[in-house]
Design a protein around this motif. Structure first.
Motif, PDB file in Angstrom:
ATOM      1  N   ARG A 248      -8.354   2.533   9.269  1.00  0.00           N
ATOM      2  CA  ARG A 248      -7.903   2.978  10.595  1.00  0.00           C
ATOM      3  C   ARG A 248      -6.946   1.997  11.276  1.00  0.00           C
ATOM      4  O   ARG A 248      -6.904   1.922  12.495  1.00  0.00           O
ATOM      5  CB  ARG A 248      -9.115   3.172  11.506  1.00  0.00           C
ATOM      6  CG  ARG A 248     -10.184   4.068  10.932  1.00  0.00           C
ATOM      7  CD  ARG A 248      -9.605   5.476  10.708  1.00  0.00           C
ATOM      8  NE  ARG A 248     -10.617   6.369  10.164  1.00  0.00           N
ATOM      9  CZ  ARG A 248     -11.249   7.271  10.891  1.00  0.00           C
ATOM     10  NH1 ARG A 248     -10.992   7.397  12.166  1.00  0.00           N
ATOM     11  NH2 ARG A 248     -12.151   8.060  10.329  1.00  0.00           N
ATOM     12  N   PHE A 249      -6.209   1.229  10.474  1.00  0.00           N
ATOM     13  CA  PHE A 249      -5.384   0.176  11.082  1.00  0.00           C
ATOM     14  C   PHE A 249      -4.448   0.697  12.169  1.00  0.00           C
ATOM     15  O   PHE A 249      -4.258   0.068  13.198  1.00  0.00           O
ATOM     16  CB  PHE A 249      -4.546  -0.528  10.010  1.00  0.00           C
ATOM     17  CG  PHE A 249      -5.352  -1.357   9.080  1.00  0.00           C
ATOM     18  CD1 PHE A 249      -5.824  -2.598   9.481  1.00  0.00           C
ATOM     19  CD2 PHE A 249      -5.674  -0.899   7.811  1.00  0.00           C
ATOM     20  CE1 PHE A 249      -6.572  -3.373   8.632  1.00  0.00           C
ATOM     21  CE2 PHE A 249      -6.422  -1.667   6.954  1.00  0.00           C
ATOM     22  CZ  PHE A 249      -6.880  -2.907   7.359  1.00  0.00           C
ATOM     23  N   SER A 254      -9.302   5.402  16.582  1.00  0.00           N
ATOM     24  CA  SER A 254     -10.421   4.590  16.083  1.00  0.00           C
ATOM     25  C   SER A 254     -10.171   3.110  16.269  1.00  0.00           C
ATOM     26  O   SER A 254     -10.593   2.294  15.456  1.00  0.00           O
ATOM     27  CB  SER A 254     -10.659   4.866  14.608  1.00  0.00           C
ATOM     28  OG  SER A 254     -10.918   6.214  14.393  1.00  0.00           O
ATOM     29  N   GLY A 255      -9.439   2.773  17.313  1.00  0.00           N
ATOM     30  CA  GLY A 255      -9.244   1.351  17.602  1.00  0.00           C
ATOM     31  C   GLY A 255      -8.017   0.740  16.939  1.00  0.00           C
ATOM     32  O   GLY A 255      -7.697  -0.419  17.173  1.00  0.00           O
ATOM     33  N   GLY A 256      -7.330   1.506  16.113  1.00  0.00           N
ATOM     34  CA  GLY A 256      -6.106   0.979  15.510  1.00  0.00           C
ATOM     35  C   GLY A 256      -4.955   1.049  16.497  1.00  0.00           C
ATOM     36  O   GLY A 256      -5.112   1.503  17.626  1.00  0.00           O
ATOM     37  N   HIS A 257      -3.767   0.588  16.082  1.00  0.00           N
ATOM     38  CA  HIS A 257      -2.674   0.525  17.026  1.00  0.00           C
ATOM     39  C   HIS A 257      -1.339   0.688  16.306  1.00  0.00           C
ATOM     40  O   HIS A 257      -1.013  -0.118  15.444  1.00  0.00           O
ATOM     41  CB  HIS A 257      -2.713  -0.815  17.760  1.00  0.00           C
ATOM     42  CG  HIS A 257      -2.123  -0.732  19.123  1.00  0.00           C
ATOM     43  ND1 HIS A 257      -0.820  -0.355  19.330  1.00  0.00           N
ATOM     44  CD2 HIS A 257      -2.645  -0.962  20.341  1.00  0.00           C
ATOM     45  CE1 HIS A 257      -0.572  -0.363  20.631  1.00  0.00           C
ATOM     46  NE2 HIS A 257      -1.672  -0.731  21.267  1.00  0.00           N
TER      47      HIS A 257
ATOM     48  N   LEU B  48      -5.921  -6.710  16.944  1.00  0.00           N
ATOM     49  CA  LEU B  48      -6.792  -5.544  17.144  1.00  0.00           C
ATOM     50  C   LEU B  48      -7.930  -5.894  18.110  1.00  0.00           C
ATOM     51  O   LEU B  48      -8.327  -5.090  18.952  1.00  0.00           O
ATOM     52  CB  LEU B  48      -7.334  -5.064  15.798  1.00  0.00           C
ATOM     53  CG  LEU B  48      -6.273  -4.439  14.878  1.00  0.00           C
ATOM     54  CD1 LEU B  48      -6.825  -4.226  13.474  1.00  0.00           C
ATOM     55  CD2 LEU B  48      -5.797  -3.106  15.461  1.00  0.00           C
ATOM     56  N   ASN B  52      -8.495  -3.898  21.896  1.00  0.00           N
ATOM     57  CA  ASN B  52      -9.663  -3.037  22.009  1.00  0.00           C
ATOM     58  C   ASN B  52     -10.647  -3.574  23.035  1.00  0.00           C
ATOM     59  O   ASN B  52     -10.991  -4.759  23.004  1.00  0.00           O
ATOM     60  CB  ASN B  52     -10.368  -2.919  20.652  1.00  0.00           C
ATOM     61  CG  ASN B  52      -9.711  -1.864  19.782  1.00  0.00           C
ATOM     62  OD1 ASN B  52      -9.769  -0.685  20.069  1.00  0.00           O
ATOM     63  ND2 ASN B  52      -9.044  -2.337  18.729  1.00  0.00           N
ATOM     64  N   ILE B  57     -16.191  -2.623  16.955  1.00  0.00           N
ATOM     65  CA  ILE B  57     -16.168  -1.230  17.403  1.00  0.00           C
ATOM     66  C   ILE B  57     -17.291  -0.448  16.719  1.00  0.00           C
ATOM     67  O   ILE B  57     -17.324  -0.336  15.496  1.00  0.00           O
ATOM     68  CB  ILE B  57     -14.822  -0.573  17.062  1.00  0.00           C
ATOM     69  CG1 ILE B  57     -13.662  -1.381  17.667  1.00  0.00           C
ATOM     70  CG2 ILE B  57     -14.793   0.868  17.553  1.00  0.00           C
ATOM     71  CD1 ILE B  57     -12.295  -0.924  17.232  1.00  0.00           C
ATOM     72  N   SER B 128     -13.772   2.313  11.710  1.00  0.00           N
ATOM     73  CA  SER B 128     -12.893   2.004  12.836  1.00  0.00           C
ATOM     74  C   SER B 128     -11.912   0.944  12.373  1.00  0.00           C
ATOM     75  O   SER B 128     -12.038   0.423  11.259  1.00  0.00           O
ATOM     76  CB  SER B 128     -13.714   1.432  13.994  1.00  0.00           C
ATOM     77  OG  SER B 128     -14.205   0.159  13.606  1.00  0.00           O
ATOM     78  N   ALA B 129     -10.955   0.630  13.228  1.00  0.00           N
ATOM     79  CA  ALA B 129     -10.002  -0.425  12.883  1.00  0.00           C
ATOM     80  C   ALA B 129     -10.731  -1.750  12.657  1.00  0.00           C
ATOM     81  O   ALA B 129     -10.312  -2.569  11.834  1.00  0.00           O
ATOM     82  CB  ALA B 129      -8.968  -0.580  13.992  1.00  0.00           C
ATOM     83  N   SER B 132     -11.911  -1.697   9.179  1.00  0.00           N
ATOM     84  CA  SER B 132     -10.782  -1.805   8.259  1.00  0.00           C
ATOM     85  C   SER B 132     -10.335  -3.252   8.091  1.00  0.00           C
ATOM     86  O   SER B 132     -10.160  -3.738   6.970  1.00  0.00           O
ATOM     87  CB  SER B 132      -9.603  -0.978   8.773  1.00  0.00           C
ATOM     88  OG  SER B 132      -9.989   0.347   9.009  1.00  0.00           O
TER      89      SER B 132
END
Ligand code: HEM
Ligand SMILES: [Cu+2]
Lengths: 637, 199
Positions: A248-249, A254-257, B48, B52, B57, B128-129, B132
């Protein structure tokens, strides 16, 4: 040859001139036939291939450029569909940046740096062979995908979210991301080789302030590669993981950007421009000294500005992101540093002009291209200072003004010096001169064609033509300038056709070059043209910054290296004092096999994550084969 | 061009240790590359983290014990590593063999621990990121560890064959040197992965 005396092995000090050349040639030569070609670890063989392959990609990228210019020559043309146009500008940009500009510079370094520092082979010759195969396979992979209609279409920078699975559900973006990894592995390997070659394989006495400027430029470039490219590898690996295994980078839900991509990309992408440009300046310095018939004025200034440019180039990536809405202070800071980078480049230009001024210039083709470079690059630099300021950038961002600017910088900064370099070093590589008459035609066609093609784009940008559009309507008043630009592009392309004609013709019919046809001062001209497999029968000793000018007719050399196994001389970092005689690897098939295994791994993993499992053992096996020291003379005793 | 012999290098050794050897500089080069790769990955993590509001997360922080155990093993491994370095400089083949076997075993033990660490991250890569980036960083370092272990094993095997030539001792010292980098790279990553989510 039974003249071995008191020592257990044959040394070069007991052989006379002819005996020595034949003996060394036998040891260093690449085996003949197909097997030999696939096993070669000679830097000149690999370098030549690398150069030719990179130019083949220039040709392909150039054809795409012409297709685009045909489509844009008039309003509402239907020569290319919008969809094809997207693929084509993506392939053009990616090919030019990743398969032509960076590789061709490294390729010249692979060929020239060992000769210029006076050694017999590059450091880590097998890694070098591996690097070439990776480059070749990665480039073919991209182009084959394109021909099978799965080529990328998301721009050479593949911005997310456009390149995310959601918007590009086909394999197109995966192909792009994996091509990046191929070419970066290749580029990184060469960078390490060049650094170690310059640090450890320099001829005795070649202290830091006697290193040729081209070699300095390649050293700085190699460091830029080493510090910039890991960023794009992390970026593209994250992208492909997002697409293949659902990480999900870059996914904001989902918190990615998405902006993370731009940071990682431009942290690489901005230095990338200097990775292309700095070698060009090295070529300019080499050519200029020879044809101005005097050393470049301000040698230390040139080196400091190379290093300064290198450092500054890392601070600048954010100027590609002005329109993404950054904090005010940050934008100001980056504007300032973007303008600051003009300073070292300006200093270098002054040094070159002073050299020309003070010298007795001979206006042969290589020098013409250097002068063309200076003119074009200054224009590109000026428009660069313009786009470095936030208010102007906000106006012209994503218009043709930017397209004009970066072609001025890339083609002026890199392609013109490069063509000059082809004319300059061709006699060394091929043993024959290129035709001077065709060379002049080549230059004028290129110079005029280039300016006619790209200068009008500044105006097109100012009157509002956006970049990356496949057509426009007649009421926009963009038609005349676009037609002019397309005509210029075709003339520019013809100049390359002429270069090709010149090369093919001169390979057979060109005048024989001799060792040093330009009366240049650096060591690559101290050996025959083309150089023998061992480069030098005896390793030169350097006592001046311009050894061939200073030492006149008799070159000081060392004796005492082995004449029955491949040996290179290692010297100390700063003073280049001889330290050890180290073995240099024999030809080997393993680099090729490793590259094949790696290719299967990379391409396989696009289609199934399991490739990471079944693809690893072959890589491990081939790597062990590579490092296993069988076949080396010392180990067979 | 005529040539004048001004110096004879016949008496120079055919291999050297540390900065006097080519492979050592190659290792330096690759450490620079990989170090940069880790730095970029750390930067990505922190980016990240910064964008956030909640971190980690949707997960609890990783269980501490696997990473901590690894850190301890890494730090302790410096001792046998350094001993291997000394005996290699003395060209003591028997002791070098023992040293390489010990180091290979330590590497394998760390790979096993690494398996546990993945299992105790308390997040999947696709949650979630956060998940990842944690998996990416751990994956990078594991690749790095695995290649070094592979290298150590191959070198150990070589030292039991006729290829155990004097200059191979220099390769052993380079391997030692590289291991120190593997250890050094782990410490900031350990702090990042195991402690930053607990801040
Ligand atoms: C015959 C010479 C060339 C011509 C006529 C040409 C023309 C073009 C055109 C028409 C575009 C598309 C602009 C747009 O629609 O936005 C383009 C984009 C581009 N060109 Fe060239 N070009 C040439 C050579 C080069 C070279 C030598 C390089 C690099 C070393 C280069 C790098 C790029 C890049 C990076 C893009 C951006 C692609 C993208 O937006 O994804 N070009 N060029
Ligand atoms: Cu930039």
């Amino acid at each position: 040859m039974s003249t071995v005396v008191d020592r257990d092995e044959l040394r070069d000090d007991v052989l006379n001139g002819l005996q020595l050349s034949t003996q060394l040639e036998r040891i260093w030569r690449t085996p003949s036939g197909l097997a030999g070609a696939l096993m070669s670890v000679e830097h000149k063989v690999v370098g030549r291939r690398y150069i030719l392959t990179a130019f083949a990609f220039l040709l392909l990228g150039g054809i795409l450029a012409i297709l685009m210019r045909i489509q844009l020559a008039g309003p509402e043309k239907t020569f290319l569909s919008a969809d094809k146009y997207n693929q084509i500008f993506t392939m053009h940009g990616s090919t030019m940046m990743f398969l032509f500009a960076v590789p061709v510079m490294e390729a010249f370094a692979v060929y020239l740096v060992p000769l210029m520092v006076g050694t017999r082979n590059i450091a880590f010759p097998r890694l070098n062979a591996f690097s070439y195969w990776m480059f070749l396979f990665g480039g073919c992979f991209l182009w084959i995908s394109f021909l099978f209609n799965v080529g990328p279409d998301v721009g050479w920078f593949s911005y997310v979210p456009l390149s995310s699975l959601q918007f590009t559900p086909t394999k197109r973006a995966d192909v792009w991301a994996q091509m990046i990894t191929f070419t970066e592995v290749a580029a990184l390997a060469v960078a390490v080789e060049i650094v170690v070659t310059v640090f450890k394989l320099r001829a005795p006495g070649m202290t830091l302030d006697r290193i040729p400027l081209f070699v300095w430029a390649m050293l700085v470039t190699s460091f830029l590669v080493m510090f910039a490219m890991p960023s794009i590898m992390v970026a593209s690996t994250s992208l492909i993981l997002d697409r293949l295994v659902n990480t999900r980078f870059y996914d904001p839900s989902s918190g990615g950007h998405p902006l993370l991509w731009q940071h990682l990309f431009w942290f690489f992408g901005h230095p990338e421009v200097y990775i292309i440009f700095i070698p060009g300046t090295g070529m300019v310095s080499a050519i200029l000294a020879t044809f101005a018939r005097r050393p470049v004025i301000g040698y230390p200034v040139v080196i400091l500005s190379l290093i300064g440019t290198g450092f500054l180039s890392f601070g600048l990536w954010v100027h590609h992101m002005f329109v993404t809405g950054l904090p005010q202070l940050g934008a100001g800071l980056f504007t300032a540093s973007s303008m600051l980078i003009a300073v070292p480049s300006g200093l270098q230009i002054f040094c070159w002009l002073a050299t020309l001024w003070d010298g007795r210039p001979v206006y042969r083709t290589p020098l013409l291209f250097v002068i063309g470079f200076i003119v074009i690059f200054v224009i590109g630099g000026l428009s660069g200072v313009m786009v470095a300021s936030v208010p102007i950038d906000t106006q012209v961002h994503d218009t043709y003004f930017v397209v004009a600017h970066f072609h001025y910088v890339l083609i002026g900064g890199a392609v013109f010096p490069l063509i000059g370099a082809v004319y300059y070093w061709f006699p060394k590589i091929a043993g024959r001169m290129l035709s001077e008459r065709l060379g002049r035609w080549n230059f004028w066609l290129a110079f005029i064609g280039f300016n006619v093609a790209f200068f009008p784009m500044h105006f097109l940008g100012l009157i509002g033509m956006p970049r990356r559009v496949y057509t426009y309507t007649a009421d926009m008043d963009w038609a005349h300038l676009n037609l002019l630009s397309s005509i210029g592009a075709i003339v520019f392309a013809l100049s390359f056709a002429l270069l090709l004609v010149n090369v093919v013709y001169s390979l057979r019919k060109g005048a024989l070059a001799g060792d040093n046809p330009w009366n240049a001062s650096t060591l690559e001209w101290a050996t025959s043209s083309p150089p023998p497999p061992q480069n030098f029968d005896r390793i030169p000793v350097v006592k001046h910054r311009d050894p061939l000018w200073a030492d006149g007719e008799s070159l000081p050399v060392v004796a005492g290296l082995s004449a029955e196994r491949r040996e290179v001389l290692l010297t100390s970092l700063a003073e280049a004092e001889p330290q050890t005689r180290e073995a240099s690897p024999e030809p080997s098939i393993w680099p090729l096999l490793t590259a094949i295994a790696t290719t299967v791994f990379f391409i396989g993993s696009i289609f199934t994550p399991w490739a990471v499992l079944w693809g690893t053992p072959p890589m491990a096996v081939t790597l062990i084969g590579w490092f296993w020291p069988s076949g080396s003379k010392e180990d067979e005793e | 061009m005529r040539q004048t012999i001004v110096r004879n290098v016949a008496e120079l050794p055919t291999y050297g240790y540390g900065p006097r050897s080519g492979p050592w500089w190659g290792a330096m080069g690759f450490m620079a590359l990989e170090g940069m790769g880790f730095a970029i990955a750390i930067g990505t993590y922190l980016y990240l983290y910064a964008v956030n509001p909640n971190w980690p997360i949707g997960a609890s922080p990783p269980d501490l014990w696997p990473g901590t155990a690894e850190a301890a093993v890494y730090l302790l491994s410096i001792i046998p590593n350094e001993i291997t370095n000394r005996v290699a400089h003395r060209q003591d083949l028997a002791k070098v063999r023992v040293g390489l076997i010990v180091m290979a075993l330590i590497g394998i033990a760390l790979l096993v621990l690494r398996g546990f660490e993945f299992a105790h991250l308390n997040t999947r890569w696709d949650n979630s990121a956060y998940g990842s980036i944690v998996w990416l960083i751990l994956g990078l370092h594991t690749t790095h560890l695995a290649t070094d272990v592979g290298d150590t094993v191959v070198l150990a095997v070589l030292m039991f064959t006729r290829h155990a030539k004097p200059r191979r001792f220099s390769d052993v010292t380079d391997n030692v040197f590289y291991w120190n980098f593997v250890v050094l790279a782990w410490l900031p990553l350990y702090a990042l992965l195991d402690w930053v989510p607990r801040l």
